[in-house]
Design a protein around this motif. Structure first.
Motif, PDB file in Angstrom:
ATOM      1  N   PRO A 250       0.815  -1.226   0.000  1.00 31.73           N
ATOM      2  CA  PRO A 250       0.000   0.000   0.000  1.00 31.73           C
ATOM      3  C   PRO A 250       0.850   1.279   0.000  1.00 31.73           C
ATOM      4  CG  PRO A 250      -0.931  -1.608   1.502  1.00 31.73           C
ATOM      5  CD  PRO A 250       0.387  -2.161   1.058  1.00 31.73           C
ATOM      6  N   LYS A 251       1.893   1.307   0.820  1.00 39.18           N
ATOM      7  CA  LYS A 251       2.776   2.484   0.855  1.00 39.18           C
ATOM      8  C   LYS A 251       3.512   2.637  -0.480  1.00 39.18           C
ATOM      9  CE  LYS A 251       3.736   2.491   5.839  1.00 39.18           C
ATOM     10  NZ  LYS A 251       4.797   2.374   6.869  1.00 39.18           N
ATOM     11  N   ALA A 252       3.971   1.504  -1.004  1.00 41.08           N
ATOM     12  CA  ALA A 252       4.700   1.531  -2.266  1.00 41.08           C
ATOM     13  C   ALA A 252       3.803   2.018  -3.403  1.00 41.08           C
ATOM     14  CB  ALA A 252       5.257   0.141  -2.584  1.00 41.08           C
ATOM     15  N   ASP A 253       2.549   1.571  -3.410  1.00 38.96           N
ATOM     16  CA  ASP A 253       1.619   1.991  -4.468  1.00 38.96           C
ATOM     17  C   ASP A 253       1.338   3.495  -4.420  1.00 38.96           C
ATOM     18  OD1 ASP A 253       1.450  -0.562  -5.429  1.00 38.96           O
ATOM     19  OD2 ASP A 253      -0.462  -1.037  -4.463  1.00 38.96           O
ATOM     20  N   THR A 254       1.264   4.024  -3.219  1.00 41.59           N
ATOM     21  CA  THR A 254       1.058   5.478  -3.071  1.00 41.59           C
ATOM     22  C   THR A 254       2.240   6.244  -3.651  1.00 41.59           C
ATOM     23  OG1 THR A 254      -0.274   5.151  -1.070  1.00 41.59           O
ATOM     24  CG2 THR A 254       0.687   7.341  -1.409  1.00 41.59           C
ATOM     25  N   MET A 255       3.440   5.760  -3.363  1.00 41.48           N
ATOM     26  CA  MET A 255       4.639   6.408  -3.901  1.00 41.48           C
ATOM     27  C   MET A 255       4.711   6.256  -5.418  1.00 41.48           C
ATOM     28  SD  MET A 255       7.655   5.752  -1.089  1.00 41.48           S
ATOM     29  CE  MET A 255       7.263   4.091  -0.586  1.00 41.48           C
ATOM     30  N   LEU A 256       4.310   5.093  -5.927  1.00 41.47           N
ATOM     31  CA  LEU A 256       4.322   4.861  -7.374  1.00 41.47           C
ATOM     32  C   LEU A 256       3.376   5.833  -8.085  1.00 41.47           C
ATOM     33  CD1 LEU A 256       5.254   3.150  -9.791  1.00 41.47           C
ATOM     34  CD2 LEU A 256       3.260   1.668  -9.374  1.00 41.47           C
ATOM     35  N   ALA A 257       2.216   6.076  -7.481  1.00 47.13           N
ATOM     36  CA  ALA A 257       1.254   7.018  -8.076  1.00 47.13           C
ATOM     37  C   ALA A 257       1.867   8.418  -8.189  1.00 47.13           C
ATOM     38  CB  ALA A 257      -0.015   7.054  -7.229  1.00 47.13           C
ATOM     39  N   THR A 258       2.609   8.815  -7.177  1.00 46.54           N
ATOM     40  CA  THR A 258       3.285  10.117  -7.208  1.00 46.54           C
ATOM     41  C   THR A 258       4.352  10.142  -8.297  1.00 46.54           C
ATOM     42  OG1 THR A 258       2.921  10.387  -4.828  1.00 46.54           O
ATOM     43  CG2 THR A 258       4.622  11.767  -5.846  1.00 46.54           C
ATOM     44  N   ILE A 259       5.076   9.026  -8.444  1.00 42.62           N
ATOM     45  CA  ILE A 259       6.105   8.931  -9.486  1.00 42.62           C
ATOM     46  C   ILE A 259       5.473   9.093 -10.869  1.00 42.62           C
ATOM     47  CG2 ILE A 259       7.713   7.336 -10.633  1.00 42.62           C
ATOM     48  CD1 ILE A 259       8.365   6.217  -7.837  1.00 42.62           C
ATOM     49  N   ASP A 260       4.389   8.355 -11.092  1.00 45.32           N
ATOM     50  CA  ASP A 260       3.704   8.442 -12.399  1.00 45.32           C
ATOM     51  C   ASP A 260       3.192   9.852 -12.682  1.00 45.32           C
ATOM     52  OD1 ASP A 260       4.143   5.787 -13.072  1.00 45.32           O
ATOM     53  OD2 ASP A 260       2.274   5.083 -12.183  1.00 45.32           O
ATOM     54  N   LYS A 261       2.698  10.509 -11.662  1.00 43.13           N
ATOM     55  CA  LYS A 261       2.200  11.865 -11.816  1.00 43.13           C
ATOM     56  C   LYS A 261       3.347  12.830 -12.183  1.00 43.13           C
ATOM     57  CE  LYS A 261      -0.464  15.436  -9.403  1.00 43.13           C
ATOM     58  NZ  LYS A 261      -1.169  15.803  -8.152  1.00 43.13           N
ATOM     59  N   GLU A 262       4.500  12.624 -11.507  1.00 36.59           N
ATOM     60  CA  GLU A 262       5.675  13.458 -11.759  1.00 36.59           C
ATOM     61  C   GLU A 262       6.232  13.224 -13.163  1.00 36.59           C
ATOM     62  OE1 GLU A 262       7.455  15.770  -9.887  1.00 36.59           O
ATOM     63  OE2 GLU A 262       5.829  15.772  -8.400  1.00 36.59           O
ATOM     64  N   LEU A 263       6.139  11.981 -13.628  1.00 36.90           N
ATOM     65  CA  LEU A 263       6.673  11.641 -14.962  1.00 36.90           C
ATOM     66  C   LEU A 263       5.841  12.254 -16.084  1.00 36.90           C
ATOM     67  CD1 LEU A 263       7.790   7.918 -14.501  1.00 36.90           C
ATOM     68  CD2 LEU A 263       9.269   9.847 -15.118  1.00 36.90           C
ATOM     69  N   GLN A 264       4.585  12.559 -15.797  1.00 35.47           N
ATOM     70  CA  GLN A 264       3.709  13.107 -16.849  1.00 35.47           C
ATOM     71  C   GLN A 264       4.240  14.421 -17.412  1.00 35.47           C
ATOM     72  OE1 GLN A 264      -0.261  13.414 -15.227  1.00 35.47           O
ATOM     73  NE2 GLN A 264      -0.513  11.179 -15.063  1.00 35.47           N
ATOM     74  N   GLN A 265       4.912  15.188 -16.581  1.00 38.05           N
ATOM     75  CA  GLN A 265       5.425  16.478 -17.042  1.00 38.05           C
ATOM     76  C   GLN A 265       6.538  16.321 -18.082  1.00 38.05           C
ATOM     77  OE1 GLN A 265       8.038  18.688 -14.222  1.00 38.05           O
ATOM     78  NE2 GLN A 265       7.705  16.934 -12.817  1.00 38.05           N
ATOM     79  N   PHE A 266       7.186  15.142 -18.092  1.00 37.22           N
ATOM     80  CA  PHE A 266       8.276  14.915 -19.048  1.00 37.22           C
ATOM     81  C   PHE A 266       7.779  14.311 -20.358  1.00 37.22           C
ATOM     82  CE2 PHE A 266      10.206  14.725 -14.803  1.00 37.22           C
ATOM     83  CZ  PHE A 266      11.180  15.708 -14.939  1.00 37.22           C
ATOM     84  N   SER A 267       6.487  13.925 -20.394  1.00 35.99           N
ATOM     85  CA  SER A 267       5.944  13.343 -21.616  1.00 35.99           C
ATOM     86  C   SER A 267       5.225  14.354 -22.474  1.00 35.99           C
ATOM     87  CB  SER A 267       4.985  12.191 -21.244  1.00 35.99           C
ATOM     88  OG  SER A 267       3.892  12.671 -20.494  1.00 35.99           O
ATOM     89  N   LYS A 268       5.175  15.583 -21.980  1.00 37.84           N
ATOM     90  CA  LYS A 268       4.462  16.626 -22.725  1.00 37.84           C
ATOM     91  C   LYS A 268       5.368  17.181 -23.842  1.00 37.84           C
ATOM     92  CE  LYS A 268       1.602  17.952 -18.789  1.00 37.84           C
ATOM     93  NZ  LYS A 268       1.263  19.020 -17.824  1.00 37.84           N
TER      94      LYS A 268
END
Length: 268
Positions: A250-268
């Motif tokens: 559960p903790k890892a999944d929360t951190m992964l969601a933040t990672i994915d959100k942060e990565l979105q800025q580099f795909s623009k």
């Protein structure tokens, strides 16, 4: 009747003490030896030890020496003086290679070092020494009746060393709060996983490694952030691959969601 029995017991006790004191002060080796052996058989090892300490040097090289030396060593063991017992058992095994007690002495000598091993949070020099002694016993007596116990001790000591190593690596994680410390924590956790691939602490170590990589990525300078986010994501995958039902998921999944959100800025 009860008073009479108590009186008799007191007389016997006083007589026994008198015999012991007489043997202590005597110059008669035979008397000292007999008294020491009698005390040993009665389980009075502390008193027996005082007499053995007086006579052992005089009996070296004599036919009686082997039995006396064994009982002397065992008395140290039975009074939990493990440093002295370990030394004496090793000396006995070396001095009497043909003795029927040699195998037992070798095992008890190694066991003494096992009993001297401290809790995992302290210095583990004695634990390393105990492992070495036990492994030597196992290699020398592969068919020994003491082998199951020796293997049990080895397993316990190795787990203690693993616990110590894990706690050290975990401490790097706990105190890390900037880039250099994050890298030190990653290296420490990497080394732990590499050194102890079958450790029961591997799941938590993999989670801590991912968590450290996550912190490093989130707090990274912008031009390094994308690479570090992707590296953290790779570590998440390694963690989940090891145990998809982990208690840390559960903790890892929360951190992964933040990672994915942060990565979105580099795909623009």
């Amino acid at each position: 009747m009860n008073k009479f029995i108590c009186f008799i017991l007191i007389i016997i006790s006083l007589s026994s003490c008198s015999e012991y004191q007489k043997a202590l002060k005597s110059e008669d080796l035979a008397l000292k030896s007999k008294t020491a052996n009698d005390l040993y058989e009665k389980g009075k090892y502390t008193k027996a030890l005082r007499l053995y300490e007086q006579i052992i040097p005089a009996y070296r090289g004599k036919p009686q020496a082997e039995r006396l030396f064994y009982m002397f060593s065992k008395s140290y063991y039975n009074t939990k003086q493990y440093y002295l017992a370990g030394y004496q058992f090793e000396s006995f095994a070396s001095s009497y290679p043909k003795s029927e007690k040699r195998e037992e002495a070798a095992f008890l000598g190694a066991e003494c070092f096992y009993r001297l091993s401290p809790r995992y949070s302290l210095d583990q020099i004695d634990t390393e020494k105990a492992l070495s002694k036990l492994q030597k016993f196992i290699d020398t007596y592969p068919d020994s009746e003491y082998l199951p116990k020796a293997n049990e001790y080895v397993k316990e000591l190795r787990e203690k060393l693993e616990k110590k190593a894990f706690e050290i690596a975990k401490q790097y994680y706990t105190i890390s709060d900037h880039r250099l410390e994050y890298n030190a924590a990653l290296k420490a956790l990497d080394n732990f996983i590499s050194d102890y691939p079958g450790t029961p602490f591997k799941e938590e170590a993999l989670f801590l490694k991912f968590s450290t990589a996550y912190k490093l990525a989130i707090n990274s300078v912008e031009y390094k952030k994308e690479d570090r986010l992707n590296l953290a994501k790779t570590m998440y995958n390694s963690f989940i691959k090891f145990n998809a039902e982990s208690q840390f998921k559960p903790k890892a999944d929360t951190m992964l969601a933040t990672i994915d959100k942060e990565l979105q800025q580099f795909s623009k």
